[in-house]
Design a protein around this motif. Structure first.
Motif, PDB file in Angstrom:
ATOM      1  N   LEU A 269     -12.097  18.996  12.277  1.00 16.43           N
ATOM      2  CA  LEU A 269     -12.368  18.221  11.073  1.00 16.43           C
ATOM      3  C   LEU A 269     -11.101  17.957  10.273  1.00 16.43           C
ATOM      4  CD1 LEU A 269     -15.594  20.105   9.918  1.00 16.43           C
ATOM      5  CD2 LEU A 269     -15.465  17.905  11.087  1.00 16.43           C
ATOM      6  N   VAL A 270     -10.123  18.829  10.397  1.00 18.53           N
ATOM      7  CA  VAL A 270      -8.846  18.686   9.683  1.00 18.53           C
ATOM      8  C   VAL A 270      -7.720  18.933  10.667  1.00 18.53           C
ATOM      9  CG1 VAL A 270      -7.396  19.493   7.784  1.00 18.53           C
ATOM     10  CG2 VAL A 270      -9.886  19.480   7.523  1.00 18.53           C
ATOM     11  N   THR A 271      -6.736  18.055  10.683  1.00 20.66           N
ATOM     12  CA  THR A 271      -5.559  18.214  11.536  1.00 20.66           C
ATOM     13  C   THR A 271      -4.304  18.194  10.667  1.00 20.66           C
ATOM     14  OG1 THR A 271      -5.308  15.836  11.899  1.00 20.66           O
ATOM     15  CG2 THR A 271      -6.771  17.034  13.413  1.00 20.66           C
ATOM     16  N   GLU A 272      -3.179  18.420  11.304  1.00 11.78           N
ATOM     17  CA  GLU A 272      -1.913  18.411  10.558  1.00 11.78           C
ATOM     18  C   GLU A 272      -1.616  17.036   9.974  1.00 11.78           C
ATOM     19  OE1 GLU A 272       1.120  19.755  13.131  1.00 11.78           O
ATOM     20  OE2 GLU A 272       0.410  21.848  13.217  1.00 11.78           O
ATOM     21  N   ASN A 273      -2.110  16.002  10.646  1.00 10.87           N
ATOM     22  CA  ASN A 273      -1.840  14.642  10.188  1.00 10.87           C
ATOM     23  C   ASN A 273      -2.924  14.097   9.265  1.00 10.87           C
ATOM     24  OD1 ASN A 273       0.531  14.497  11.746  1.00 10.87           O
ATOM     25  ND2 ASN A 273      -0.645  13.899  13.568  1.00 10.87           N
ATOM     26  N   SER A 274      -3.892  14.894   8.891  1.00 12.53           N
ATOM     27  CA  SER A 274      -4.975  14.413   8.023  1.00 12.53           C
ATOM     28  C   SER A 274      -4.433  13.992   6.667  1.00 12.53           C
ATOM     29  CB  SER A 274      -6.027  15.506   7.847  1.00 12.53           C
ATOM     30  OG  SER A 274      -6.691  15.763   9.062  1.00 12.53           O
ATOM     31  N   ASN A 275      -4.922  12.854   6.205  1.00 17.20           N
ATOM     32  CA  ASN A 275      -4.495  12.319   4.909  1.00 17.20           C
ATOM     33  C   ASN A 275      -5.242  13.041   3.794  1.00 17.20           C
ATOM     34  OD1 ASN A 275      -4.053  10.729   2.605  1.00 17.20           O
ATOM     35  ND2 ASN A 275      -3.824   8.872   3.835  1.00 17.20           N
ATOM     36  N   PRO A 276      -4.554  13.698   2.889  1.00 20.19           N
ATOM     37  CA  PRO A 276      -5.239  14.439   1.818  1.00 20.19           C
ATOM     38  C   PRO A 276      -6.007  13.552   0.858  1.00 20.19           C
ATOM     39  CG  PRO A 276      -2.879  14.364   1.410  1.00 20.19           C
ATOM     40  CD  PRO A 276      -3.084  13.805   2.793  1.00 20.19           C
ATOM     41  N   ASN A 277      -5.712  12.252   0.893  1.00 18.03           N
ATOM     42  CA  ASN A 277      -6.407  11.331   0.006  1.00 18.03           C
ATOM     43  C   ASN A 277      -7.688  10.776   0.624  1.00 18.03           C
ATOM     44  OD1 ASN A 277      -6.783   9.612  -2.290  1.00 18.03           O
ATOM     45  ND2 ASN A 277      -6.011   7.918  -1.063  1.00 18.03           N
ATOM     46  N   THR A 278      -7.778  10.789   1.951  1.00 16.19           N
ATOM     47  CA  THR A 278      -8.926  10.203   2.623  1.00 16.19           C
ATOM     48  C   THR A 278      -9.760  11.228   3.375  1.00 16.19           C
ATOM     49  OG1 THR A 278      -7.551   9.695   4.559  1.00 16.19           O
ATOM     50  CG2 THR A 278      -7.776   7.975   2.885  1.00 16.19           C
ATOM     51  N   ASN A 279      -9.195  12.383   3.708  1.00 17.73           N
ATOM     52  CA  ASN A 279      -9.977  13.395   4.403  1.00 17.73           C
ATOM     53  C   ASN A 279     -10.931  14.062   3.413  1.00 17.73           C
ATOM     54  OD1 ASN A 279     -10.403  16.388   5.323  1.00 17.73           O
ATOM     55  ND2 ASN A 279      -9.834  15.256   7.163  1.00 17.73           N
ATOM     56  N   PRO A 280     -12.253  13.964   3.616  1.00 15.79           N
ATOM     57  CA  PRO A 280     -13.211  14.472   2.632  1.00 15.79           C
ATOM     58  C   PRO A 280     -13.095  15.968   2.374  1.00 15.79           C
ATOM     59  CG  PRO A 280     -14.280  12.976   4.173  1.00 15.79           C
ATOM     60  CD  PRO A 280     -12.914  13.234   4.711  1.00 15.79           C
TER      61      PRO A 280
ATOM     62  N   LEU B  55       0.835  -1.202   0.000  1.00 23.21           N
ATOM     63  CA  LEU B  55       0.000   0.000   0.000  1.00 23.21           C
ATOM     64  C   LEU B  55       0.869   1.251   0.000  1.00 23.21           C
ATOM     65  CD1 LEU B  55      -2.815   1.198   0.094  1.00 23.21           C
ATOM     66  CD2 LEU B  55      -2.737   1.048   2.579  1.00 23.21           C
ATOM     67  N   SER B  56       1.980   1.207   0.733  1.00 21.42           N
ATOM     68  CA  SER B  56       2.869   2.368   0.803  1.00 21.42           C
ATOM     69  C   SER B  56       3.418   2.712  -0.566  1.00 21.42           C
ATOM     70  CB  SER B  56       4.006   2.077   1.780  1.00 21.42           C
ATOM     71  OG  SER B  56       4.929   3.128   1.799  1.00 21.42           O
ATOM     72  N   SER B  57       3.708   1.702  -1.379  1.00 21.70           N
ATOM     73  CA  SER B  57       4.288   1.954  -2.694  1.00 21.70           C
ATOM     74  C   SER B  57       3.266   2.451  -3.707  1.00 21.70           C
ATOM     75  CB  SER B  57       4.933   0.667  -3.226  1.00 21.70           C
ATOM     76  OG  SER B  57       3.955  -0.324  -3.413  1.00 21.70           O
ATOM     77  N   GLN B  58       1.974   2.315  -3.384  1.00 24.59           N
ATOM     78  CA  GLN B  58       0.937   2.684  -4.337  1.00 24.59           C
ATOM     79  C   GLN B  58       0.248   3.994  -4.001  1.00 24.59           C
ATOM     80  OE1 GLN B  58      -1.918  -0.448  -4.634  1.00 24.59           O
ATOM     81  NE2 GLN B  58      -0.396  -2.027  -4.991  1.00 24.59           N
ATOM     82  N   LYS B  59       0.177   4.362  -2.733  1.00 21.55           N
ATOM     83  CA  LYS B  59      -0.734   5.437  -2.349  1.00 21.55           C
ATOM     84  C   LYS B  59      -0.322   6.786  -2.914  1.00 21.55           C
ATOM     85  CE  LYS B  59       1.519   6.367   2.034  1.00 21.55           C
ATOM     86  NZ  LYS B  59       1.318   6.565   3.475  1.00 21.55           N
ATOM     87  N   TYR B  60       1.000   6.984  -3.131  1.00 26.08           N
ATOM     88  CA  TYR B  60       1.417   8.288  -3.646  1.00 26.08           C
ATOM     89  C   TYR B  60       1.047   8.445  -5.117  1.00 26.08           C
ATOM     90  CZ  TYR B  60       3.710   8.519   0.801  1.00 26.08           C
ATOM     91  OH  TYR B  60       3.931   8.524   2.138  1.00 26.08           O
ATOM     92  N   ASP B  61       0.938   7.320  -5.829  1.00 20.87           N
ATOM     93  CA  ASP B  61       0.387   7.399  -7.183  1.00 20.87           C
ATOM     94  C   ASP B  61      -1.076   7.818  -7.140  1.00 20.87           C
ATOM     95  OD1 ASP B  61       2.754   6.630  -8.305  1.00 20.87           O
ATOM     96  OD2 ASP B  61       2.263   4.494  -8.313  1.00 20.87           O
ATOM     97  N   ILE B  62      -1.789   7.335  -6.128  1.00 20.74           N
ATOM     98  CA  ILE B  62      -3.189   7.717  -5.967  1.00 20.74           C
ATOM     99  C   ILE B  62      -3.288   9.208  -5.673  1.00 20.74           C
ATOM    100  CG2 ILE B  62      -5.264   7.354  -4.570  1.00 20.74           C
ATOM    101  CD1 ILE B  62      -4.316   4.502  -4.099  1.00 20.74           C
ATOM    102  N   TYR B  63      -2.374   9.718  -4.830  1.00 22.68           N
ATOM    103  CA  TYR B  63      -2.383  11.150  -4.539  1.00 22.68           C
ATOM    104  C   TYR B  63      -2.259  11.966  -5.832  1.00 22.68           C
ATOM    105  CZ  TYR B  63      -1.479   9.904   0.357  1.00 22.68           C
ATOM    106  OH  TYR B  63      -1.566   9.401   1.615  1.00 22.68           O
TER     107      TYR B  63
END
Length: 846
Positions: free
Chosen positions: A681-692, A151-159
């Protein structure tokens, strides 16, 4: 009136007397029980082995008082409904089942040995169980770490597909979430789920990996040639690959591909088999001749003569191995004709017969016309009248001749299909290839019902002989025999047990020649088998290919895609649909969306993946057809399976931008309605791919910059997304206790009644026309507004300086609160019950 009492029987007590005796017995039992050791007595438990109990029972039975003891036991057990006879029978049953030992240990040493043996077995089992548990834990740890790495190797392509820039530092610091197990496939038809129990692992060792990659390169070039409509011989490419391999076990595979390359159609199995065996024999003759050059021109006839000298002469005595052979000018004439026919040199055989006509005996006088008719016919079959004459001569003279040339019998038998009740020629030495060739020569293609049973010999009859002989009789040539006789399904099934990777590509070669279909009748082949168990084998190319791809669909999705495309080699409707379904399965299973489907850059430009580049091989005309048939169904399947973020990306890749915004709106609405007002609703650690919220902001920015994409998003969905983001901004102001700014922000959204008394009813009517994602957040919005009003009024009341302006401000705030309560009262049945109660409580405290 006296109560009626029934008469007493012998030995029966009256009720009063019985009660007194029972009380006395119970008192005695209670007193005696005080002497029984308890768990707290420190005496522990009495533990006897089965053998010890049995020994003591025997001692009790053998004692003088055994009879009286048995009687007492009988009365004791009678209260529980047990009989001594039943107990004895039960013990005997246990003994017969070896649950109780048949002999009793007579001394303590025997019991100690038994105890130690049982203890040893227990320790061994415990050790095995511990090792199994450790191995299981290690496996799960390894699996978890590898899945996380994947998953780590793929998620940045998703970003990148969502236009999200990620710093290298973020890649290092990011915590990998747990990967959920996908549940893909339509109605249980997922061919990539390895239902065939394949044990192949293409990454098991270097040799297997090397063979896998060499095959994969050929398949890639094969697909390239098909797409460009260029000639490409799959057979020759694989034969070349096997020839250059250092694996000594490849000889059988090499021969198999040579057989496949000679087959031109399923209707010419007999002819193809004969042609292959004849060419193979002639190649062998040429090899021998090159090693043993003889005088004369290197004609085919001279080469066959040289072969006969090598094989049929005794080296020491220079004599022939068969004394009855007809020798003409030092050459066994019938053996020469036979082996010329065996090599497919029919014209040369006719020439030899013609040149040696004078040497034939009287009974052989008609042979020349037979062989001339045989060679000149199109199908190399004798006309019926010649066949009848030859059969008569064969039965009267040839077959019964005790001193006849064995090769003369063989030639007559082959040309005239004689004596089919005895298909073998036992008088001469034949190898398996010779045996196969003779059977092919005896097979008749078109058999009429009028022919006698002993003259009938079909390909199916021969196939049954092959199957009945099996590997026991045909040895290492069994697989080639199956291929030559047209038993392609059985051949692949057999090779599958030897080498799965070679079986898959041999099956592909047969499919490429049209000898196997890429699909199977659904009512004949089970999900778990590549070959049915019926009398007529039914082959499932999709299953065998799916089992193969299962071993590398995660490690090599590009290669997996190239193989799945081959399912559409048969361009009928069913294989194409199976191919498309399998492609969708691969997309969802591997999650390699960027590789397989491509990506959309931040500026909206689309880069196609490897599957879209193969559109012609998937029988898809253009991009829209590809998106409709592959990408969009994959997105829909992911959505149905609850994989929201996967479906978002797939919908975007399918250019269904309106569905993307609609799905993001749902995610955003759920987040706003389910997150407490006191939580960010948003923090510094929020994932930009999963945070709506972050995702919605990126998408709106991307879609707004591209006019073409913006046109594909419905105005209402875009407006809903903007409203939800503004609501998120208001939530942020509320969290930072900026009450007045929060109220102003909500008022600008124009969802709640901030105007006069009539605005409450007006907004309540508009409520019904709102998007469901907005409606879901109205209760939270009302509570937030009421709490802001309460906080502002409290702040004004607690201020030191009071003025008419502040009183007017309080009145205005209370009017807004009153309007909100009226509004909430009208729509209260569309809200949770506790929300309205909370609003009333806040309003009463103002």
């Amino acid at each position: 009136m006296t109560e009626y009492s029934p008469p007493l029987r012998d030995g029966e007590l009256t009720t009063n007397q019985s009660t007194k005796d029972n009380i006395r017995i119970l008192n005695e039992l209670i007193d005696a029980s005080k002497d029984i050791p308890t768990n707290t007595s420190g005496l522990g438990h009495i533990q006897l082995s089965i053998n010890e109990i049995k020994k003591r029972a025997q001692q009790l039975r053998s004692s003088d008082g055994s009879k009286s003891d048995l009687t007492k036991a009988h009365y004791l057990l009678a209260g529980g409904g047990l009989r001594v006879s039943d107990i004895n029978s039960s013990v005997k049953i246990l003994q017969s089942s070896n649950i109780l030992e048949q002999t009793v240990l007579e001394n303590n040493d025997g019991e100690l040995d038994t105890y130690l043996k049982l203890k040893k077995d227990e320790n061994v089992l415990s050790s095995i169980e511990y090792l199994l548990m450790e191995a299981s834990n290690d496996f799960h740890s390894f699996l978890a770490s590898n899945i996380k790495f994947k998953l780590s190797s793929q998620k940045y392509d998703i970003y990148e597909n969502f236009g999200i820039n990620v710093n290298e530092k973020d890649k290092i610091k990011e915590v990998i979430p747990t990967l959920e197990q996908p549940i893909w496939g339509s109605s249980g038809n997922n061919i990539l789920q390895n239902k065939g129990h394949s044990k192949l692992n293409v990454n098991e060792n270097f040799l297997i990996r090397e063979k896998f990659e060499r095959y994969a390169k050929i398949i890639h070039r094969f697909n390239n040639a098909r797409q460009a409509n260029e000639p490409f011989s799959l057979d020759e490419e694989i034969i070349s690959m096997i020839t250059t391999s250092n694996d000594s076990k490849n000889r059988q595979i090499f021969e198999s591909w040579k057989i496949i390359s000679t087959v031109k159609g399923s209707d010419d199995i007999v002819r193809s088999g004969k042609n292959y065996l004849e060419k193979q024999f002639l190649d062998y003759v040429n090899t021998l001749y090159s090693r043993n050059l003889s005088e004369g021109l290197p004609t085919n006839t001279n080469k066959i003569k040289s072969f006969i000298d090598i094989k049929l002469k005794n080296n020491n005595t220079n004599t022939w191995k068969f004394p009855n052979m007809t020798i003409v000018n030092g050459v066994p004439i019938w053996a020469l004709i036979f082996y010329l026919l065996r090599a497919g040199l029919k014209e040369e055989a006719l020439e030899v017969a013609t040149n040696n006509k004078a040497c034939f005996k009287k009974v052989e006088g008609s042979f020349l016309k037979y062989i001339r008719a045989y060679v000149s016919s199109d199908n190399h079959k004798l006309p019926d009248h010649y066949a009848s004459q030859l059969h008569n001569e064969y039965n009267q003279y040839i077959k019964c001749s005790l001193d006849g040339d064995p090769y003369r019998l063989a030639v007559y038998k082959v040309i005239g299909r004689c004596d089919l009740t005895r298909k073998n020629i036992s008088t001469i030495t034949l190898n398996i290839e010779d045996w196969l060739w003779i059977h092919f020569m005896l097979i008749k293609d078109n058999i009429s019902d009028n022919e006698p049973i002993y003259e009938k010999y079909s390909l199916e009859d021969f196939q049954n002989i092959i199957l009945s002989y099996g590997t026991k009789n045909l040895n290492n040539f069994y697989f080639q025999s199956l291929l030559l006789s047209g038993l392609y399904e059985s051949a692949i099934e057999y090779m599958y047990t030897i080498s799965e990777i070679d079986a898959v590509h041999l099956a592909l070669g047969l499919v490429n020649h049209g000898l196997l279909k890429t699909h199977q009748p659904s009512n004949k082949v089970s999900d778990d088998n590549i070959i049915s168990n019926s009398s007529k084998s039914v082959f499932s190319f999709s299953k065998i290919l799916g089992n193969y791809i299962h071993s590398f669909k995660y490690s090599d999705p590009r290669i997996a895609a190239e193989y799945l495309i081959l399912l559409a080699l048969d361009d009928t409707a069913n294989p194409i649909s199976v191919c498309h379904e399998a492609i969708i399965e691969l997309i969802l299973d591997s999650r390699e969306f960027t590789i397989l489907l491509g990506k959309i850059n931040r500026d909206g430009t689309r880069i196609p993946g490897i599957l879209e580049e193969r559109k012609p091989l998937l029988y898809l005309r253009d991009k829209e057809n590809f998106l409709h048939s592959i990408t969009e169904p994959a997105a829909r399947r992911a959505d149905e399976g609850g994989r929201i973020h996967d479906s978002l990306l797939l919908y975007q890749l399918s250019e269904e931008y309106d569905i993307v915004v609609e799905s993001v709106n749902k995610l955003l609405s759920d987040m706003l309605s389910n997150t407490g007002l006191n939580k960010p609703l948003v923090t510094e650690n929020s994932n930009p791919n999963t945070n709506p919220i972050l995702l919605a902001q990126r998408l709106l920015s991307m879609y707004s910059d591209n006019l073409e994409i913006s046109k594909k998003v419905h105005y209402k969905n875009k407006e809903t997304c903007i409203l939800l983001l503004r609501l998120a901004d208001a939530r942020k102001l509320f969290l930072f206790r900026q009450w007045q700014n929060c109220l102003s922000h909500v008022e600008e959204m124009d969802l709640l009644p901030f105007g006069d008394a009539l605005s409450a009813r007006t907004k309540a009517q508009e409520f019904l026309n709102l998007d469901n994602n907005i409606i879901k957040n109205i209760p939270v919005l009302l509570i937030m507004v009421m709490k802001c009003i309460s906080a502002l009024i409290e702040k004004i009341d607690n201020s030191d300086y009071q003025s008419s302006a502040k009183k007017q401000q309080i009145v205005a705030l209370k009017n807004i609160a009153r309007n909100c309560i009226v509004y909430a009262g009208i729509i209260q049945y569309r809200m949770p019950r506790e929300v309205y109660s909370t609003l009333i409580k806040i309003e009463s405290s103002l």
